[in-house]
Design an enzyme around this catalytic site. Structure first.
Site, PDB file in Angstrom:
ATOM      1  N   ASP A   1      -1.448  -0.660   5.912  1.00 35.56           N
ATOM      2  CA  ASP A   1      -1.915  -0.171   7.209  1.00 35.56           C
ATOM      3  C   ASP A   1      -3.438  -0.201   7.353  1.00 35.56           C
ATOM      4  O   ASP A   1      -3.957  -0.014   8.443  1.00 35.56           O
ATOM      5  CB  ASP A   1      -1.450   1.279   7.413  1.00 35.56           C
TER       6      ASP A   1
ATOM      7  N   ASP B   1       0.874  -1.159   0.000  1.00 41.26           N
ATOM      8  CA  ASP B   1       0.000   0.000   0.000  1.00 41.26           C
ATOM      9  C   ASP B   1       0.925   1.227   0.000  1.00 41.26           C
ATOM     10  O   ASP B   1       2.091   1.121   0.357  1.00 41.26           O
ATOM     11  CB  ASP B   1      -0.865  -0.037   1.268  1.00 41.26           C
ATOM     12  N   VAL B   2       0.416   2.388  -0.381  1.00 45.08           N
ATOM     13  CA  VAL B   2       1.275   3.573  -0.455  1.00 45.08           C
ATOM     14  C   VAL B   2       1.051   4.530   0.711  1.00 45.08           C
ATOM     15  O   VAL B   2       1.935   4.763   1.524  1.00 45.08           O
ATOM     16  CB  VAL B   2       1.102   4.302  -1.814  1.00 45.08           C
ATOM     17  N   ASP B   3      -0.159   5.087   0.835  1.00 41.28           N
ATOM     18  CA  ASP B   3      -0.422   6.093   1.861  1.00 41.28           C
ATOM     19  C   ASP B   3      -0.312   5.505   3.265  1.00 41.28           C
ATOM     20  O   ASP B   3      -0.914   4.467   3.556  1.00 41.28           O
ATOM     21  CB  ASP B   3      -1.813   6.704   1.670  1.00 41.28           C
TER      22      ASP B   3
ATOM     23  N   MET C   1     -11.162   4.298   5.679  1.00 42.85           N
ATOM     24  CA  MET C   1     -10.128   3.406   6.204  1.00 42.85           C
ATOM     25  C   MET C   1     -10.695   2.509   7.294  1.00 42.85           C
ATOM     26  O   MET C   1     -10.279   1.380   7.462  1.00 42.85           O
ATOM     27  CB  MET C   1      -8.945   4.206   6.769  1.00 42.85           C
TER      28      MET C   1
ATOM     29  N   LYS D   1      -8.157  -3.898  -4.168  1.00 45.08           N
ATOM     30  CA  LYS D   1      -6.792  -4.401  -3.964  1.00 45.08           C
ATOM     31  C   LYS D   1      -6.753  -5.921  -4.099  1.00 45.08           C
ATOM     32  O   LYS D   1      -5.810  -6.473  -4.671  1.00 45.08           O
ATOM     33  CB  LYS D   1      -6.248  -3.942  -2.617  1.00 45.08           C
TER      34      LYS D   1
ATOM     35  N   GLY E   1      -4.869   5.586  -3.990  1.00 44.68           N
ATOM     36  CA  GLY E   1      -4.460   6.951  -4.310  1.00 44.68           C
ATOM     37  C   GLY E   1      -4.336   7.166  -5.819  1.00 44.68           C
ATOM     38  O   GLY E   1      -4.748   6.315  -6.615  1.00 44.68           O
TER      39      GLY E   1
END
Length: 221
Positions: free
Chosen positions: A176, A17-19, A49, A155, A108
């Site tokens: 996260d 994941d990025v953020d 989230m 995802k 994102g």
């Protein structure tokens, strides 16, 4: 935990994941602060989230509040470059030295994630994320709803696509948020990451939860 570490040691692919995972902040929240819409957007991000709203709903609502133009995004990227999480660069290098394919899978936007992928030497073809659309004058025109990551469960869909396309047997998802946790299965293992923010539902349900990428590097060593 041992089962997850076993999959990691045999891994043929790792999806990040990025953020709040690869980078220290939530890209869309930072962009919204930059645009003066911070509070409204971060409340919607928290709901998304936490899993109390579908991803599509929160994405659509956030973007309609934000209305980001190309010029605004360029200005943001120049003045507020994303900060990589400590240890991520070393971890990505370690994985690649073991011939493990590395992917970025994010809800994102490509325009915000491309510079991050470049810093980590991850090719654009290994980035699965959302795309903003713009009118010819550079004003915001919506987002590409055909991308799997624009939907809840996106995802997991990307992981499925990767496994079918490349035949990965030991694919690890690292992230996260609730959307990352939900991607395993089809991911063969999930590592929860809490180095920037700890989400209790993820911490509780992850078989292995780390707060420092060095913990993953140590297992690979």
């Amino acid at each position: 935990m041992d089962q997850v570490k076993g999959v990691l040691k045999r891994a043929d692919a790792v999806c990040f994941d990025v953020d709040s995972t690869v980078i220290q902040e939530e890209g869309i929240d930072e962009l919204s602060k930059f645009c003066g819409k911070g509070r409204e957007i971060s409340e919607l991000t928290a709901k998304a989230m936490g899993g109390s709203m579908t991803f599509q709903e929160s994405l659509s609502l956030r973007l309609n509040i934000l209305q980001p133009s190309i010029d605004k995004i360029k200005d943001f990227l120049q003045k507020k470059p994303a900060k990589l999480s400590p240890g991520i660069k070393e971890l990505v290098q370690k994985l690649r030295s073991r011939k493990i394919e590395v992917y970025l899978v994010s809800g994102g936007f490509r325009c915000l994630i491309s510079p991050i992928a470049k810093q980590l030497d991850i090719p654009a073809s290994n980035v699965y994320c959302n795309k903003l659309k713009f009118f010819f004058d550079g004003q915001f025109a919506g987002f590409d709803e055909t991308q799997p990551t624009s939907r809840s469960g996106g995802k997991a869909e990307v992981v499925r696509i990767l496994k079918e396309k490349f035949g990965y047997q030991n694919l690890v998802m690292v992230g996260d948020g609730a959307t990352d946790l939900e991607a395993s299965p089809p991911a063969d293992a999930f590592i929860g990451y809490g180095g920037n923010v700890v989400r209790e539902s993820v911490k509780k349900n992850a078989r292995w939860f780390v707060t420092d990428f060095q913990e993953i590097i140590q297992v690979l060593n």
